[in-house]
Design a protein around this motif. Structure first.
Motif, PDB file in Angstrom:
ATOM      1  N   LEU A  81       0.842  -1.198   0.000  1.00 43.19           N
ATOM      2  CA  LEU A  81       0.000   0.000   0.000  1.00 43.19           C
ATOM      3  C   LEU A  81       0.870   1.238   0.000  1.00 43.19           C
ATOM      4  O   LEU A  81       1.887   1.303   0.710  1.00 43.19           O
ATOM      5  CB  LEU A  81      -0.913   0.025   1.228  1.00 43.19           C
ATOM      6  CG  LEU A  81      -2.085  -0.961   1.276  1.00 43.19           C
ATOM      7  CD1 LEU A  81      -2.899  -0.735   2.544  1.00 43.19           C
ATOM      8  CD2 LEU A  81      -2.985  -0.824   0.054  1.00 43.19           C
ATOM      9  N   ASP A  82       0.457   2.202  -0.774  1.00 39.37           N
ATOM     10  CA  ASP A  82       1.158   3.479  -0.826  1.00 39.37           C
ATOM     11  C   ASP A  82       0.112   4.581  -0.947  1.00 39.37           C
ATOM     12  O   ASP A  82      -0.593   4.668  -1.960  1.00 39.37           O
ATOM     13  CB  ASP A  82       2.127   3.523  -2.009  1.00 39.37           C
ATOM     14  CG  ASP A  82       2.927   4.816  -2.033  1.00 39.37           C
ATOM     15  OD1 ASP A  82       3.222   5.340  -0.936  1.00 39.37           O
ATOM     16  OD2 ASP A  82       3.220   5.299  -3.128  1.00 39.37           O
ATOM     17  N   ASP A  83      -0.007   5.371   0.117  1.00 39.97           N
ATOM     18  CA  ASP A  83      -0.976   6.465   0.143  1.00 39.97           C
ATOM     19  C   ASP A  83      -2.402   5.968  -0.138  1.00 39.97           C
ATOM     20  O   ASP A  83      -3.160   6.596  -0.884  1.00 39.97           O
ATOM     21  CB  ASP A  83      -0.574   7.542  -0.871  1.00 39.97           C
ATOM     22  CG  ASP A  83      -1.268   8.871  -0.585  1.00 39.97           C
ATOM     23  OD1 ASP A  83      -1.750   9.067   0.566  1.00 39.97           O
ATOM     24  OD2 ASP A  83      -1.377   9.697  -1.510  1.00 39.97           O
ATOM     25  N   GLY A  84      -2.753   4.821   0.436  1.00 39.66           N
ATOM     26  CA  GLY A  84      -4.105   4.298   0.314  1.00 39.66           C
ATOM     27  C   GLY A  84      -4.393   3.560  -0.974  1.00 39.66           C
ATOM     28  O   GLY A  84      -5.541   3.139  -1.195  1.00 39.66           O
ATOM     29  N   LYS A  85      -3.398   3.371  -1.812  1.00 41.75           N
ATOM     30  CA  LYS A  85      -3.601   2.677  -3.088  1.00 41.75           C
ATOM     31  C   LYS A  85      -2.709   1.440  -3.149  1.00 41.75           C
ATOM     32  O   LYS A  85      -1.673   1.383  -2.490  1.00 41.75           O
ATOM     33  CB  LYS A  85      -3.266   3.602  -4.255  1.00 41.75           C
ATOM     34  CG  LYS A  85      -4.127   4.863  -4.294  1.00 41.75           C
ATOM     35  CD  LYS A  85      -3.677   5.790  -5.417  1.00 41.75           C
ATOM     36  CE  LYS A  85      -4.492   7.090  -5.409  1.00 41.75           C
ATOM     37  NZ  LYS A  85      -4.027   8.037  -6.446  1.00 41.75           N
ATOM     38  N   VAL A  86      -3.120   0.470  -3.945  1.00 41.49           N
ATOM     39  CA  VAL A  86      -2.317  -0.740  -4.129  1.00 41.49           C
ATOM     40  C   VAL A  86      -1.184  -0.415  -5.091  1.00 41.49           C
ATOM     41  O   VAL A  86      -1.414  -0.165  -6.286  1.00 41.49           O
ATOM     42  CB  VAL A  86      -3.168  -1.905  -4.655  1.00 41.49           C
ATOM     43  CG1 VAL A  86      -2.282  -3.122  -4.912  1.00 41.49           C
ATOM     44  CG2 VAL A  86      -4.269  -2.257  -3.658  1.00 41.49           C
ATOM     45  N   ALA A  87       0.051  -0.432  -4.545  1.00 39.17           N
ATOM     46  CA  ALA A  87       1.214  -0.134  -5.389  1.00 39.17           C
ATOM     47  C   ALA A  87       1.777  -1.396  -6.022  1.00 39.17           C
ATOM     48  O   ALA A  87       2.525  -1.335  -7.004  1.00 39.17           O
ATOM     49  CB  ALA A  87       2.288   0.564  -4.556  1.00 39.17           C
ATOM     50  N   GLY A  88       1.430  -2.534  -5.442  1.00 36.41           N
ATOM     51  CA  GLY A  88       1.906  -3.796  -6.000  1.00 36.41           C
ATOM     52  C   GLY A  88       1.298  -4.963  -5.254  1.00 36.41           C
ATOM     53  O   GLY A  88       0.870  -4.840  -4.104  1.00 36.41           O
ATOM     54  N   MET A  89       1.287  -6.148  -5.934  1.00 36.46           N
ATOM     55  CA  MET A  89       0.713  -7.333  -5.321  1.00 36.46           C
ATOM     56  C   MET A  89       1.420  -8.552  -5.893  1.00 36.46           C
ATOM     57  O   MET A  89       1.583  -8.667  -7.107  1.00 36.46           O
ATOM     58  CB  MET A  89      -0.789  -7.400  -5.603  1.00 36.46           C
ATOM     59  CG  MET A  89      -1.523  -8.496  -4.826  1.00 36.46           C
ATOM     60  SD  MET A  89      -3.286  -8.586  -5.269  1.00 36.46           S
ATOM     61  CE  MET A  89      -3.828  -6.927  -4.918  1.00 36.46           C
ATOM     62  N   GLY A  90       1.853  -9.461  -5.012  1.00 34.95           N
ATOM     63  CA  GLY A  90       2.542 -10.656  -5.465  1.00 34.95           C
ATOM     64  C   GLY A  90       3.376 -11.244  -4.351  1.00 34.95           C
ATOM     65  O   GLY A  90       3.248 -10.859  -3.192  1.00 34.95           O
ATOM     66  N   THR A  91       4.293 -12.152  -4.729  1.00 36.62           N
ATOM     67  CA  THR A  91       5.197 -12.725  -3.735  1.00 36.62           C
ATOM     68  C   THR A  91       6.371 -11.785  -3.523  1.00 36.62           C
ATOM     69  O   THR A  91       6.516 -10.765  -4.205  1.00 36.62           O
ATOM     70  CB  THR A  91       5.713 -14.088  -4.197  1.00 36.62           C
ATOM     71  OG1 THR A  91       6.453 -13.902  -5.411  1.00 36.62           O
ATOM     72  CG2 THR A  91       4.564 -15.057  -4.432  1.00 36.62           C
ATOM     73  N   HIS A  92       7.230 -12.146  -2.589  1.00 40.65           N
ATOM     74  CA  HIS A  92       8.392 -11.321  -2.277  1.00 40.65           C
ATOM     75  C   HIS A  92       9.276 -11.134  -3.506  1.00 40.65           C
ATOM     76  O   HIS A  92       9.678 -10.009  -3.832  1.00 40.65           O
ATOM     77  CB  HIS A  92       9.179 -11.997  -1.136  1.00 40.65           C
ATOM     78  CG  HIS A  92      10.504 -11.348  -0.845  1.00 40.65           C
ATOM     79  ND1 HIS A  92      10.620 -10.099  -0.297  1.00 40.65           N
ATOM     80  CD2 HIS A  92      11.789 -11.804  -1.040  1.00 40.65           C
ATOM     81  CE1 HIS A  92      11.893  -9.789  -0.153  1.00 40.65           C
ATOM     82  NE2 HIS A  92      12.637 -10.817  -0.600  1.00 40.65           N
ATOM     83  N   GLN A  93       9.580 -12.262  -4.214  1.00 44.66           N
ATOM     84  CA  GLN A  93      10.449 -12.170  -5.382  1.00 44.66           C
ATOM     85  C   GLN A  93       9.787 -11.360  -6.502  1.00 44.66           C
ATOM     86  O   GLN A  93      10.444 -10.556  -7.183  1.00 44.66           O
ATOM     87  CB  GLN A  93      10.789 -13.577  -5.894  1.00 44.66           C
ATOM     88  CG  GLN A  93      11.727 -14.364  -4.986  1.00 44.66           C
ATOM     89  CD  GLN A  93      10.988 -15.000  -3.821  1.00 44.66           C
ATOM     90  OE1 GLN A  93       9.757 -14.915  -3.770  1.00 44.66           O
ATOM     91  NE2 GLN A  93      11.733 -15.607  -2.904  1.00 44.66           N
ATOM     92  N   GLU A  94       8.494 -11.557  -6.694  1.00 39.91           N
ATOM     93  CA  GLU A  94       7.796 -10.816  -7.757  1.00 39.91           C
ATOM     94  C   GLU A  94       7.796  -9.327  -7.472  1.00 39.91           C
ATOM     95  O   GLU A  94       8.010  -8.512  -8.385  1.00 39.91           O
ATOM     96  CB  GLU A  94       6.355 -11.327  -7.867  1.00 39.91           C
ATOM     97  CG  GLU A  94       6.262 -12.751  -8.408  1.00 39.91           C
ATOM     98  CD  GLU A  94       4.864 -13.318  -8.322  1.00 39.91           C
ATOM     99  OE1 GLU A  94       4.607 -14.373  -8.922  1.00 39.91           O
ATOM    100  OE2 GLU A  94       4.002 -12.702  -7.633  1.00 39.91           O
ATOM    101  N   LEU A  95       7.580  -8.962  -6.241  1.00 34.94           N
ATOM    102  CA  LEU A  95       7.514  -7.541  -5.901  1.00 34.94           C
ATOM    103  C   LEU A  95       8.885  -6.881  -5.984  1.00 34.94           C
ATOM    104  O   LEU A  95       8.993  -5.692  -6.312  1.00 34.94           O
ATOM    105  CB  LEU A  95       6.930  -7.365  -4.496  1.00 34.94           C
ATOM    106  CG  LEU A  95       5.441  -7.698  -4.363  1.00 34.94           C
ATOM    107  CD1 LEU A  95       5.017  -7.693  -2.893  1.00 34.94           C
ATOM    108  CD2 LEU A  95       4.582  -6.708  -5.149  1.00 34.94           C
TER     109      LEU A  95
END
Length: 763
Positions: free
Chosen positions: A699-713
């Protein structure tokens, strides 16, 4: 004010009983002055004779009396009596029972005999006026033997009927200007002399009257005392029941508050409203039923009795009431606005006290004791200053009221003395008038004394009603939906946006993800990014502004809150424990759980070691708020509490922050085994805590900045890379370890590497 009566009216049955008993008490209190007047007027001054017409009269006296009765009325008088030769030593006339029982006929006979009795009594007394009349009659009589030795009654018999009636009519016209009181007293004097002539024991009559009247007074006094005690008992019960019900209603209302309502009412204010304000209402409810209802009954009854006693002095009552009303009006105008300020100042003092006591370690650590003491003193001085103003204003009331009461007493005595001197009233009537006047003034005085508490209690009632009438934003649907058993533990966020009530902008924007059973979903982001807000939407601490959240296939807004929360195991960011013992806190969400379940939960939460070190083990006491355990122990007990509930969904809101790295690794490893069939959501600031999560949401400022596993992110999300770079070493970023064994190794290294950097990141 209306709220006070509304709360009291809820116990209307007791209220009706109290009103009935108050009327009985008022009747007793208002009857006593009349009996006091009777004892003085009749029992003492009239020798116990209260008859306005003789119930028995000798034949000789009847003959004399009829001389002063018009010829047309003589038959009425004789028909009212029957001749009696046996009861007394001389022949007498006895008043018929049928007439003595009829008040109307007795009054008619009294009107006929009142004037004749006064004339007969006057001639028998030998006053100067009667001697002049006697001499005139003798002078006008023909010179006959024996006239000089005749009495006035013998002379009147010798007069022709017409001449006698003309003379008597002339005398009665002269008596028309006399006050009724003098005529009544003259009638009683005549009746008393008639009884004495028959040989009646006048001392016995007087003692009998005093004993009977005094006995009635004693009986009324005891009845009034019993009524007063019973009213006090019922009023106390109603007051206690009102306080109990209000506390219960306020508590149940507050327990059902969403976070939005808690944002509106401060904790200190809610505590004040639940304790001090309700105590004010409870106290005034008793006074309301005991005094406010009784005072007008007593005052109105006293006014009615005053008009029956003496109308000529009723203006004194009007003057007293006007002065009292003026005093009350001034007090209310001056003091009433201050009472609302007073309650707000109590709130402020409670708030300051609570903040200082709660934050005492921090205050000592920063050496700000002097500043906090000054802040407390300032709040205390403001409250004291307002209290002093109100109390001084109310203190002014008592001496003014006493001045009015004493002034009215002097005025009554002054006017009454003139009335007695002029024959307009008797001493007993003046005494009764003074007592009635004091009762009327006391009624208003009781209301004035109550005015000290009334404004404050009225403000307190409004404050309590504000809580009770507040609309809860989050509530259960009228027709609750059912959960889908086939989708057990499946949690979905669908285009969720959220804005705090009253805010201009959304805190969360278009959040969409799915958390599945047996998998761990982690949420990470910088401070203020909305992580805790997001998980607070799941138990419905707040409701989404847009979009929907579903659990087990059902929109969480369409199911009962109780049913929803039964499926959740929530571990808040700040561990909260309750007073009791360790066992009661672990089984808080599963009170019927077994000892094995409790110990298993404690073992998973890595709490067994410090629990068993305590002398009493699981029965070791926990102080209010868990103040006698450390932050890490409090957090582990909070986790154990969630585990012992066996929920479908675990929510950990940054719940591992107070744990050391070794305990964190061991705890999460044990949790992984325990939650393999449950949905797990973890809010974290440390990447090491969520490194191996199945799904990480950034989450960044109330928005989804990314989603996935640790390696994917690490590859796809710049925000996540920045967070990882601040916490992990270069080697860990370049060479992530895979596999179960590698996971544990990676975790241990991550803790070691991230330990120092985490402090800077969190700051």
């Amino acid at each position: 004010m209306k709220n006070l009566f509304k709360y009291a009216a809820e116990h209307w049955k007791s209220l009706v009983a109290i009103i009935v008993i108050l009327f009985i008490q008022a009747y007793c209190d208002l009857s006593l002055p009349a009996y006091t007047s009777d004892i003085v007027n009749v029992g003492i001054q009239q020798g116990g004779v209260e008859d306005q017409i003789p119930k028995a009269i000798s034949a000789d006296e009847m003959e004399k009396l009829l001389l002063f009765v018009p010829e047309k009325s003589q038959s009425v008088v004789l028909d009212a009596y029957t001749e009696d030769d046996s009861t007394y030593e001389t022949q007498a006339y006895i008043l018929k029972d049928s007439l003595s029982e009829s008040e109307k006929k007795t009054e008619e006979l009294g009107e006929i005999l009142q004037g004749p009795m006064m004339l007969a009594s006057g001639f028998e007394s030998g006053s100067d006026m009667t001697k002049q009349i006697e001499e005139q009659l003798k002078a006008n009589m023909p010179a006959q033997a024996g006239v000089e030795d005749m009495t006035i009654f013998d002379l009147l018999k010798m007069l022709p009927a017409e001449q006698r009636e003309t003379m008597i009519q002339s005398m009665e016209e002269q008596m028309e200007d006399m006050p009724d009181t003098i005529l009544e007293q003259a009638s009683v004097v005549y009746v008393k002399s008639a009884y004495q002539e028959l040989g009646m024991d006048m001392d016995n009559i007087q003692i009998h009257y005093l004993l009977v009247t005094g006995g009635k007074m004693v009986g009324l006094a005891f009845l009034g005392m019993a009524a007063s005690i019973l009213v006090g008992f019922l009023a106390s019960r109603v007051g206690a029941a009102t306080g109990r019900d209000l506390r219960s209603r306020v508590f149940h209302k507050v327990v059902g508050f969403s976070n939005n309502e808690f944002d509106h009412f401060s904790t200190a204010s809610l505590i004040t409203r639940s304790t001090n304000d309700i105590q004010q209402i409870q106290l005034l409810t008793v006074m309301l039923l005991r005094i406010v209802l009784y005072a007008p009954i007593l005052a109105i009854g006293g006014i009615i009795q005053v008009f029956q006693t003496n109308v000529s002095m009723s203006w004194i009552i009007g003057l007293a009431v006007a002065l009292i009303a003026l005093v009350i009006l001034v007090l209310f105008v001056v003091a009433m606005p201050k009472f609302k300020i007073l309650q707000n100042l109590v709130d402020k003092l409670n708030l300051v006290t609570r903040e200082i006591l709660t934050g005492l370690p921090v205050i000592r650590a920063f050496s700000t004791q002097d500043h906090e003491e000054e802040r407390f003193d300032r709040a205390n001085r403001d409250l004291t200053r307002t209290n002093l103003f109100v109390n001084r204003a109310m203190t002014f009331m008592m001496p003014v009221m006493m001045l009015i009461m004493n002034g009215v007493s002097v005025l009554i005595m002054w006017n009454g003395a003139h009335g007695i001197s002029e024959g307009q009233m008797q001493v007993g009537d003046m005494m009764a008038f003074i007592q009635y006047t004091m009762q009327i003034i006391m009624g208003f005085l009781m209301l004035c004394m109550l005015s000290i508490m009334l404004p404050r209690a009225a403000v307190a009632a409004d404050r309590v009603e504000e809580v009770l009438s507040s609309q809860t934003v989050i509530h259960d649907p009228e027709k609750p939906a059912a959960f889908d058993r086939e989708q057990k533990g499946l949690l979905r966020f669908s285009h969720v946006s959220f804005r705090y009530p009253g805010a201009d902008e959304n805190v969360l924007h278009d959040i969409t993800f799915t958390a599945e059973p047996g998998k761990t979903t982690a949420i990470i982001g910088s401070t203020g990014s909305g992580k805790s807000t997001l998980v607070n939407l799941i138990p419905r601490f707040y409701d989404v502004t847009e979009g929907s959240i579903t659990l087990d296939g059902a929109d969480i807004r369409q199911v009962r809150q109780h049913d929803l929360r039964e499926k959740l195991g929530f571990v808040p960011q700040k561990g909260v424990l309750f007073s009791g013992d360790i066992a009661s806190n672990i089984l808080f969400g599963n009170p019927g759980g077994s000892e094995e379940e409790m110990k298993e939960a404690a073992e998973i939460a890595q709490a067994v070691e410090f629990i068993e070190e305590k002398p009493e083990g699981y029965q070791s006491p926990i102080a209010q708020g868990g103040s006698n355990v450390s932050g890490g122990q409090k957090q582990r007990l909070s986790i154990a509490r969630a585990v012992a509930k066996h929920p479908e969904v675990f929510i950990f809101d940054d719940s591992f922050s107070a744990l050391d790295f070794k305990t964190d690794v061991t705890l999460r490893k044990a949790l992984r085994q325990r939650t393999k069939d449950s949905t797990v959501l973890i809010v974290a600031q440390r990447i090491s805590t969520i490194l191996n999560a199945d799904q990480i949401i950034v989450l960044d400022d109330g928005k989804v900045a990314g989603m996935g596993t640790h390696q994917e992110l690490l590859k796809n999300c710049e925000v996540y890379r920045q967070i990882a770079a601040s916490q992990l070493s270069e080697s860990e970023l370049k060479n992530p370890v895979k596999g179960e064994a590698g996971k544990n190794q990676s975790e241990s290294k991550s803790y070691t590497a991230a330990g120092e950097m985490e402090v800077g990141y969190n700051a």
